[in-house]
Each structure stands twice: as C-alpha cells, then as structure tokens.
Design a protein around this motif. Structure first.
Motif, PDB file in Angstrom:
ATOM      1  N   ASP A 114       0.833  -1.197   0.000  1.00 20.24           N
ATOM      2  CA  ASP A 114       0.000   0.000   0.000  1.00 20.24           C
ATOM      3  C   ASP A 114       0.871   1.253   0.000  1.00 20.24           C
ATOM      4  O   ASP A 114       0.591   2.228  -0.695  1.00 20.24           O
ATOM      5  N   ASN A 115       1.935   1.228   0.808  1.00 22.58           N
ATOM      6  CA  ASN A 115       2.830   2.379   0.892  1.00 22.58           C
ATOM      7  C   ASN A 115       3.540   2.646  -0.426  1.00 22.58           C
ATOM      8  O   ASN A 115       3.708   3.796  -0.837  1.00 22.58           O
ATOM      9  N   VAL A 116       3.944   1.583  -1.103  1.00 22.07           N
ATOM     10  CA  VAL A 116       4.573   1.728  -2.418  1.00 22.07           C
ATOM     11  C   VAL A 116       3.582   2.351  -3.392  1.00 22.07           C
ATOM     12  O   VAL A 116       3.905   3.266  -4.156  1.00 22.07           O
ATOM     13  N   GLU A 117       2.329   1.853  -3.344  1.00 23.31           N
ATOM     14  CA  GLU A 117       1.301   2.362  -4.248  1.00 23.31           C
ATOM     15  C   GLU A 117       1.001   3.825  -3.944  1.00 23.31           C
ATOM     16  O   GLU A 117       0.795   4.634  -4.858  1.00 23.31           O
ATOM     17  N   LEU A 118       0.978   4.191  -2.660  1.00 21.43           N
ATOM     18  CA  LEU A 118       0.740   5.575  -2.274  1.00 21.43           C
ATOM     19  C   LEU A 118       1.818   6.489  -2.828  1.00 21.43           C
ATOM     20  O   LEU A 118       1.537   7.547  -3.392  1.00 21.43           O
ATOM     21  N   LYS A 119       3.072   6.093  -2.659  1.00 24.62           N
ATOM     22  CA  LYS A 119       4.179   6.916  -3.149  1.00 24.62           C
ATOM     23  C   LYS A 119       4.097   7.073  -4.663  1.00 24.62           C
ATOM     24  O   LYS A 119       4.355   8.152  -5.200  1.00 24.62           O
ATOM     25  N   GLU A 120       3.729   5.993  -5.343  1.00 25.31           N
ATOM     26  CA  GLU A 120       3.596   6.057  -6.796  1.00 25.31           C
ATOM     27  C   GLU A 120       2.449   6.987  -7.186  1.00 25.31           C
ATOM     28  O   GLU A 120       2.562   7.768  -8.135  1.00 25.31           O
ATOM     29  N   ILE A 124       2.667  10.351  -9.442  1.00 26.10           N
ATOM     30  CA  ILE A 124       1.891  10.523 -10.679  1.00 26.10           C
ATOM     31  C   ILE A 124       1.082  11.811 -10.632  1.00 26.10           C
ATOM     32  O   ILE A 124       1.023  12.574 -11.604  1.00 26.10           O
ATOM     33  N   ILE A 125       0.443  12.086  -9.483  1.00 36.00           N
ATOM     34  CA  ILE A 125      -0.359  13.300  -9.358  1.00 36.00           C
ATOM     35  C   ILE A 125       0.515  14.541  -9.469  1.00 36.00           C
ATOM     36  O   ILE A 125       0.184  15.492 -10.181  1.00 36.00           O
ATOM     37  N   GLN A 126       1.649  14.535  -8.763  1.00 35.45           N
ATOM     38  CA  GLN A 126       2.542  15.688  -8.817  1.00 35.45           C
ATOM     39  C   GLN A 126       3.088  15.907 -10.227  1.00 35.45           C
ATOM     40  O   GLN A 126       3.215  17.045 -10.685  1.00 35.45           O
ATOM     41  N   GLN A 127       3.385  14.807 -10.933  1.00 33.50           N
ATOM     42  CA  GLN A 127       3.838  14.932 -12.319  1.00 33.50           C
ATOM     43  C   GLN A 127       2.759  15.572 -13.179  1.00 33.50           C
ATOM     44  O   GLN A 127       3.033  16.452 -13.997  1.00 33.50           O
ATOM     45  N   GLY A 128       1.515  15.106 -12.991  1.00 35.64           N
ATOM     46  CA  GLY A 128       0.406  15.648 -13.771  1.00 35.64           C
ATOM     47  C   GLY A 128       0.216  17.131 -13.530  1.00 35.64           C
ATOM     48  O   GLY A 128      -0.021  17.904 -14.468  1.00 35.64           O
ATOM     49  N   ILE A 129       0.318  17.538 -12.281  1.00 37.18           N
ATOM     50  CA  ILE A 129       0.160  18.952 -11.944  1.00 37.18           C
ATOM     51  C   ILE A 129       1.333  19.774 -12.476  1.00 37.18           C
ATOM     52  O   ILE A 129       1.157  20.881 -12.985  1.00 37.18           O
ATOM     53  N   ILE A 131       3.125  19.438 -15.101  1.00 32.34           N
ATOM     54  CA  ILE A 131       3.166  19.663 -16.549  1.00 32.34           C
ATOM     55  C   ILE A 131       2.029  20.554 -17.048  1.00 32.34           C
ATOM     56  O   ILE A 131       1.947  20.852 -18.237  1.00 32.34           O
ATOM     57  N   LEU A 132       1.157  20.987 -16.132  1.00 29.72           N
ATOM     58  CA  LEU A 132       0.105  21.919 -16.537  1.00 29.72           C
ATOM     59  C   LEU A 132       0.723  23.270 -16.881  1.00 29.72           C
ATOM     60  O   LEU A 132       1.720  23.668 -16.273  1.00 29.72           O
ATOM     61  N   PRO A 133       0.132  24.001 -17.819  1.00 31.46           N
ATOM     62  CA  PRO A 133       0.583  25.371 -18.064  1.00 31.46           C
ATOM     63  C   PRO A 133       0.469  26.184 -16.773  1.00 31.46           C
ATOM     64  O   PRO A 133      -0.415  25.908 -15.949  1.00 31.46           O
ATOM     65  N   PRO A 134       1.344  27.171 -16.571  1.00 30.16           N
ATOM     66  CA  PRO A 134       1.391  27.913 -15.300  1.00 30.16           C
ATOM     67  C   PRO A 134       0.053  28.451 -14.814  1.00 30.16           C
ATOM     68  O   PRO A 134      -0.290  28.301 -13.641  1.00 30.16           O
ATOM     69  N   GLN A 135      -0.716  29.081 -15.702  1.00 36.22           N
ATOM     70  CA  GLN A 135      -1.989  29.661 -15.288  1.00 36.22           C
ATOM     71  C   GLN A 135      -2.981  28.580 -14.850  1.00 36.22           C
ATOM     72  O   GLN A 135      -3.697  28.736 -13.862  1.00 36.22           O
ATOM     73  N   GLN A 136      -3.022  27.479 -15.608  1.00 35.10           N
ATOM     74  CA  GLN A 136      -3.909  26.375 -15.244  1.00 35.10           C
ATOM     75  C   GLN A 136      -3.495  25.776 -13.897  1.00 35.10           C
ATOM     76  O   GLN A 136      -4.343  25.487 -13.048  1.00 35.10           O
ATOM     77  N   ARG A 137      -2.189  25.587 -13.732  1.00 34.10           N
ATOM     78  CA  ARG A 137      -1.688  24.986 -12.495  1.00 34.10           C
ATOM     79  C   ARG A 137      -2.025  25.870 -11.289  1.00 34.10           C
ATOM     80  O   ARG A 137      -2.501  25.380 -10.259  1.00 34.10           O
ATOM     81  N   THR A 138      -1.827  27.158 -11.427  1.00 30.57           N
ATOM     82  CA  THR A 138      -2.111  28.068 -10.325  1.00 30.57           C
ATOM     83  C   THR A 138      -3.588  28.080  -9.981  1.00 30.57           C
ATOM     84  O   THR A 138      -3.968  27.957  -8.812  1.00 30.57           O
ATOM     85  N   ALA A 139      -4.435  28.225 -10.991  1.00 27.07           N
ATOM     86  CA  ALA A 139      -5.884  28.270 -10.750  1.00 27.07           C
ATOM     87  C   ALA A 139      -6.377  26.962 -10.133  1.00 27.07           C
ATOM     88  O   ALA A 139      -7.171  26.960  -9.187  1.00 27.07           O
ATOM     89  N   PHE A 140      -5.889  25.845 -10.658  1.00 18.75           N
ATOM     90  CA  PHE A 140      -6.300  24.536 -10.148  1.00 18.75           C
ATOM     91  C   PHE A 140      -5.889  24.359  -8.689  1.00 18.75           C
ATOM     92  O   PHE A 140      -6.688  23.940  -7.850  1.00 18.75           O
TER      93      PHE A 140
END
Length: 196
Positions: A114-120, A124-129, A131-140
C-alpha cells in the motif's frame, strides 16, 4: 442476511410504495455493506456511520425512483459511491494536497505494498500537476488545494472569473488524461474525485 418472505425486487417495490417495514428490511440487509464501504475510505467509524445513514435517508426520500430500478444493489452502490466521493472530495480539496494525503494514508494498517502504491500515486499526481501550463496549475491548485472560490482566485491572479473557470476546466481535463493512463486502484480513486 436475515431471512425474508419477500424477494429483493418485492421489497424494493414495497419501499417505492412507502412501506416502512420493507424499508427497514432493506436497511438491515445492506447496512453492513454500505458502512464497510464508507469505512474503507474514511477510516472513521463516526463519519462512516453518518454516511451510511445519509445513504439510506436518500433512498427513502427518493423512494419513488425505486419503481424504475432493475438492480437495487447497483442503485444502492451508486448512491453510496456518489455520497462518499462527494464527502472525500471536499476533504481532499479543503486541505493542502500533500498534507492531507500524508495524514489520510498514514494509517498503521497500510501494508508495504500500500505504501509503495501511495508513493507512486503521489508521484503521478505531482507529475500531472507539474506539466500543466502555469496559469492552469495556479488556478487549479488555488481551487482544489486551498479551497478558494473563483472570485477569490480571479482577484489573486488578476484575471476574470470566467478565465479562472476556463483554466480549471482545462486543468482537470489534462489531469484526467494523465491519471487515466495510470489507473491503479488508489490512483483511480483520486482520478474519480477529480472528475466530480
């Protein structure tokens, strides 16, 4: 499951007609299942009990819709899922992202897997955020992680409320696509939260 002289479909139709005895029987049959599902996500007995009660209250309030239900277990699951996800979405997007996830998944019952899956998932979420364009990332981030309203975000970013909404919608679409490529159970759960 208690014995009954009625099939599930008969009970459901009786509930739809306002029969309280049939409602109580369905409540008894499915309480443990709904409570356990809520507990799996909330890890709080009190919150899970409240959610289960709310699910069954909604079933009773909207009982006339049961006339059209073919599979009650599916209908009940969808009702429970929507309520649980709505409650969890509010918690996830009220607290700072990293802090909340750390607290939520810090349960001692988590297995090493579970801990391995959590870290993954966090990666993944941080990577997705990231790569968002700056304005989208900030607003989100201001919307989902700090709980700001569109008007507050607009004032902070110096843009219109409509632009804020557009940035958030496009950010969510991008994150859905990114997370959709990594649909392990925990990641998929967060993805479903983002879709709401």
């Amino acid at each position: 499951m208690p014995t009954s002289l009625h099939t599930e479909n008969e009970l459901v139709q009786r509930v739809a007609a306002g029969n309280e005895a049939a409602y109580k029987e369905l409540f008894t049959r499915y309480w443990d299942q709904i409570y356990s599902t809520a507990l799996m996500f909330t890890k709080s007995p009190e919150m899970s009990e409240d959610m289960a009660q709310e699910v069954f209250a909604r079933i009773w309030v909207k009982r006339e819709k049961l006339k059209e239900v073919v599979r009650f277990d599916d209908y009940l699951f969808i009702t429970a899922r929507n309520l649980i996800f709505d409650q969890m979405r509010q918690k996830v997007f009220t607290y700072e992202h990293g802090v909340y996830l750390t607290e939520y998944f810090s349960d001692a019952d988590l297995t090493p897997a579970d801990n391995v899956e959590l870290k993954e998932m966090e990666k993944i979420i941080q990577q997705g955020i990231s790569i968002l364009p700056p304005q989208q990332r900030t607003a989100f981030c201001l919307s989902r992680f700090q709980g700001l309203k569109h008007e507050e975000i607009a004032a902070q970013m110096g843009i219109s409320k409509e632009s804020v909404k557009s940035h958030i919608v496009r950010a969510i679409a991008s994150l859905r696509k990114h997370l959709g490529d990594h649909a392990e159970p925990m990641t998929l759960f967060v993805w479903m939260l983002l879709m709401l």
